[in-house]
Write an enzyme that holds these catalytic residues in place. Structure first.
Site, PDB file in Angstrom:
ATOM      1  N   GLU A   1       0.834  -1.211   0.000  1.00  0.00           N
ATOM      2  CA  GLU A   1       0.000   0.000   0.000  1.00  0.00           C
ATOM      3  C   GLU A   1       0.862   1.252   0.000  1.00  0.00           C
ATOM      4  O   GLU A   1       1.823   1.348   0.763  1.00  0.00           O
ATOM      5  CB  GLU A   1      -0.889  -0.035   1.244  1.00  0.00           C
ATOM      6  CG  GLU A   1      -2.293   0.405   0.999  1.00  0.00           C
ATOM      7  CD  GLU A   1      -3.052  -0.504   0.062  1.00  0.00           C
ATOM      8  OE1 GLU A   1      -3.082  -0.198  -1.150  1.00  0.00           O
ATOM      9  OE2 GLU A   1      -3.605  -1.511   0.527  1.00  0.00           O
TER      10      GLU A   1
ATOM     11  N   SER B   1     -26.526   6.313 -15.111  1.00  0.00           N
ATOM     12  CA  SER B   1     -26.102   5.341 -14.103  1.00  0.00           C
ATOM     13  C   SER B   1     -27.291   4.921 -13.251  1.00  0.00           C
ATOM     14  O   SER B   1     -27.949   5.764 -12.638  1.00  0.00           O
ATOM     15  CB  SER B   1     -25.032   5.944 -13.190  1.00  0.00           C
ATOM     16  OG  SER B   1     -24.876   5.103 -12.061  1.00  0.00           O
TER      17      SER B   1
ATOM     18  N   GLY C   1     -16.577   5.148  -2.762  1.00  0.00           N
ATOM     19  CA  GLY C   1     -15.777   5.657  -1.653  1.00  0.00           C
ATOM     20  C   GLY C   1     -15.361   4.583  -0.673  1.00  0.00           C
ATOM     21  O   GLY C   1     -15.047   4.872   0.471  1.00  0.00           O
TER      22      GLY C   1
ATOM     23  N   SER D   1     -13.833   1.857  -7.435  1.00  0.00           N
ATOM     24  CA  SER D   1     -14.972   2.033  -8.345  1.00  0.00           C
ATOM     25  C   SER D   1     -14.610   2.983  -9.489  1.00  0.00           C
ATOM     26  O   SER D   1     -15.070   2.798 -10.620  1.00  0.00           O
ATOM     27  CB  SER D   1     -16.196   2.532  -7.588  1.00  0.00           C
ATOM     28  OG  SER D   1     -15.917   3.749  -6.950  1.00  0.00           O
TER      29      SER D   1
ATOM     30  N   ASP E   1      -4.557   0.769  -9.104  1.00  0.00           N
ATOM     31  CA  ASP E   1      -5.985   0.462  -9.273  1.00  0.00           C
ATOM     32  C   ASP E   1      -6.327   0.079 -10.711  1.00  0.00           C
ATOM     33  O   ASP E   1      -6.979  -0.930 -10.966  1.00  0.00           O
ATOM     34  CB  ASP E   1      -6.847   1.674  -8.865  1.00  0.00           C
ATOM     35  CG  ASP E   1      -6.558   2.125  -7.441  1.00  0.00           C
ATOM     36  OD1 ASP E   1      -5.932   1.358  -6.697  1.00  0.00           O
ATOM     37  OD2 ASP E   1      -6.964   3.248  -7.094  1.00  0.00           O
TER      38      ASP E   1
HETATM   39  C1  GLA Z   1      -5.210   4.543  -4.060  1.00  0.00           C
HETATM   40  C2  GLA Z   1      -4.470   4.951  -5.320  1.00  0.00           C
HETATM   41  C3  GLA Z   1      -3.430   3.903  -5.711  1.00  0.00           C
HETATM   42  C4  GLA Z   1      -2.539   3.534  -4.536  1.00  0.00           C
HETATM   43  C5  GLA Z   1      -3.372   3.253  -3.289  1.00  0.00           C
HETATM   44  C6  GLA Z   1      -2.524   3.040  -2.068  1.00  0.00           C
HETATM   45  O1  GLA Z   1      -5.980   3.417  -4.300  1.00  0.00           O
HETATM   46  O2  GLA Z   1      -5.367   5.154  -6.379  1.00  0.00           O
HETATM   47  O3  GLA Z   1      -2.672   4.349  -6.814  1.00  0.00           O
HETATM   48  O4  GLA Z   1      -1.590   4.525  -4.292  1.00  0.00           O
HETATM   49  O5  GLA Z   1      -4.290   4.292  -3.025  1.00  0.00           O
HETATM   50  O6  GLA Z   1      -1.758   1.900  -2.196  1.00  0.00           O
END
Ligand code: GLA
Length: 389
Positions: free
Chosen positions: A33, A67, A124, A129, A174
């Site tokens: 993370e 949506s 959120g 999403s 993501d």
């Molecule tokens: C969010 C960001 C990712 C990443 C995470 C933390 O999801 O969009 O790019 O930095 O936080 O790991």
């Protein structure tokens, strides 16, 4: 989700049948993370909670989007030739970014689309999403207009949409997880080179439980951008002492030998998290490969502590979910997942204990916080594609 339900939804809103159906997953990050913008490793998998879209071609140059999650927004639309970020356009800004960047690459599209969107990822909740919607839009545009663009480039445009169109300086975690995933696997991704490895997620007799704190702090985006700046500053200070391209490329020994070049305590703690989280991510992927669930769980727990104490992106709700999870029997490990400041946590729980786990953690959470948490059993999924089933 039934395909017929989605097609009916489309027809009701657009008054004519939809032509094609697509699905884009959400993601959980098992570990790794706040490493993705530090040139480190991440280890996410895609989940079956995601975003569906039914589309049809239009005769004009407009995109009309509806949506089912935001019926009060009604039908929103924009012109292909006139795409700008506009706060009042809400969630369609994610679509707009993708249309804009794909048109910059391939020229103006011959016509617009009707799009009916339905998502099963709570907003959120740190389950991506928005990345799900971005990559979904990119894949729809590619498939509907036969554009020659690999999935990885759509993933990168998703990140560009987030960074340049929406203004969040996120990394590639993501969009990559959503776009490149393979069912029953997690991706060990080197965010520096974009090399990756699909590692089977085999958790015999265990499930991954997603615990949604149903909390999201204000100022998430500014806090996120601030963490990134702090890491960049810490790296700069380290670079006065050691030639290193990113925090993610430092070994523990190198970091310990040179960390005194970082002046402020807060920067030191941010860098420490980035360096050690990266190391933990490599170790966790190895542990999963060798079916060493115990080590995997311990690394998850350490990851959470580091996100709480050094990176300071947890909140009382996510800390409580994780500490309640740690107290339950049959739990291998638990941590927050995603960017933080609320959202979801994950726990690996023995099959036979899942119901008790949810009951206990749910009850105690509600007693202490005053609202309930939600729990989902995670199932892994493939990356974004047309739904041909
Ligand atoms: C969010 C960001 C990712 C990443 C995470 C933390 O999801 O969009 O790019 O930095 O936080 O790991």
């Amino acid at each position: 989700m039934e395909k017929t339900q989605l097609l009916e939804g489309f027809k009701k809103v657009f008054g004519a049948p939809g032509e094609r159906v697509f699905f884009s997953p959400g993601r959980i990050n098992l570990i790794g993370e706040h490493t993705d913008y530090n040139g480190g490793k991440v280890f996410p998998c895609a989940i079956t909670m995601g975003t569906y879209a039914v589309v049809s071609m239009r005769d004009d140059q407009s995109v009309y989007a509806y949506s089912a999650n935001f019926p009060d927004d009604g039908m929103l639309n924009f012109e292909l030739a006139d795409i700008e970020y506009n706060k009042t356009d809400k969630w369609t800004n994610y679509l707009k970014g993708m249309f804009l960047y794909l048109q910059q690459k391939f020229g103006e599209l011959p016509n617009g689309l009707n799009m009916y969107i339905y998502g099963t990822i709570p907003n959120g909740a740190s389950l991506s999403s928005s990345a799900s919607l971005e990559v979904l839009t990119g894949v729809i545009i590619r498939e509907c207009f036969n554009l020659d663009i690999p999935q990885l480039d759509i993933v990168k445009l998703g990140m560009k949409t987030e960074n340049e169109f929406l203004g969040l300086n996120s990394g590639i975690l993501d969009q990559f997880a959503v776009g490149m995933a393979k069912k029953e696997h997690a991706m060990l991704l080197d965010t520096n080179t974009l090399d990756y490895e699909q590692v089977p997620v085999e958790l015999p007799d265990h499930k991954i439980i997603i615990m949604n704190s149903m909390t999201r702090r204000e100022l998430v985006d500014s806090e996120y951008n601030l963490r990134r700046e702090q890491c960049e500053e810490a790296l700069k200070q380290l670079q006065t002492d050691i030639d290193v391209p990113s925090l993610g490329s430092l070994s523990a020994e190198e970091f310990e030998a040179h960390k005194t070049s970082i002046q402020e305590d807060v920067l030191l703690r941010r860098a420490k998290h980035a360096v050690y989280e990266n190391i933990r991510t490599n170790q966790a992927a190895n542990a999963l490969k060798t079916s060493d669930l115990k080590t995997f769980g311990q690394l998850m727990n350490e990851s959470h502590r580091s996100l709480k104490n050094d990176y300071e992106v947890t909140v009382k709700e996510t800390d409580l979910l994780v500490s309640l999870a740690w107290e339950q029997s049959g739990v291998i490990g638990a941590r927050m997942t995603g960017g933080g400041f609320g959202g979801c946590c994950i726990a690996i729980v023995e099959d036979a204990k899942v119901d008790t786990f949810i009951g206990q953690v749910g009850k105690r959470f509600e007693q202490e916080i005053g609202h309930s948490a939600e729990f989902y059993i995670a199932e892994t999924a493939d990356g974004t594609k047309e739904w041909d089933a």
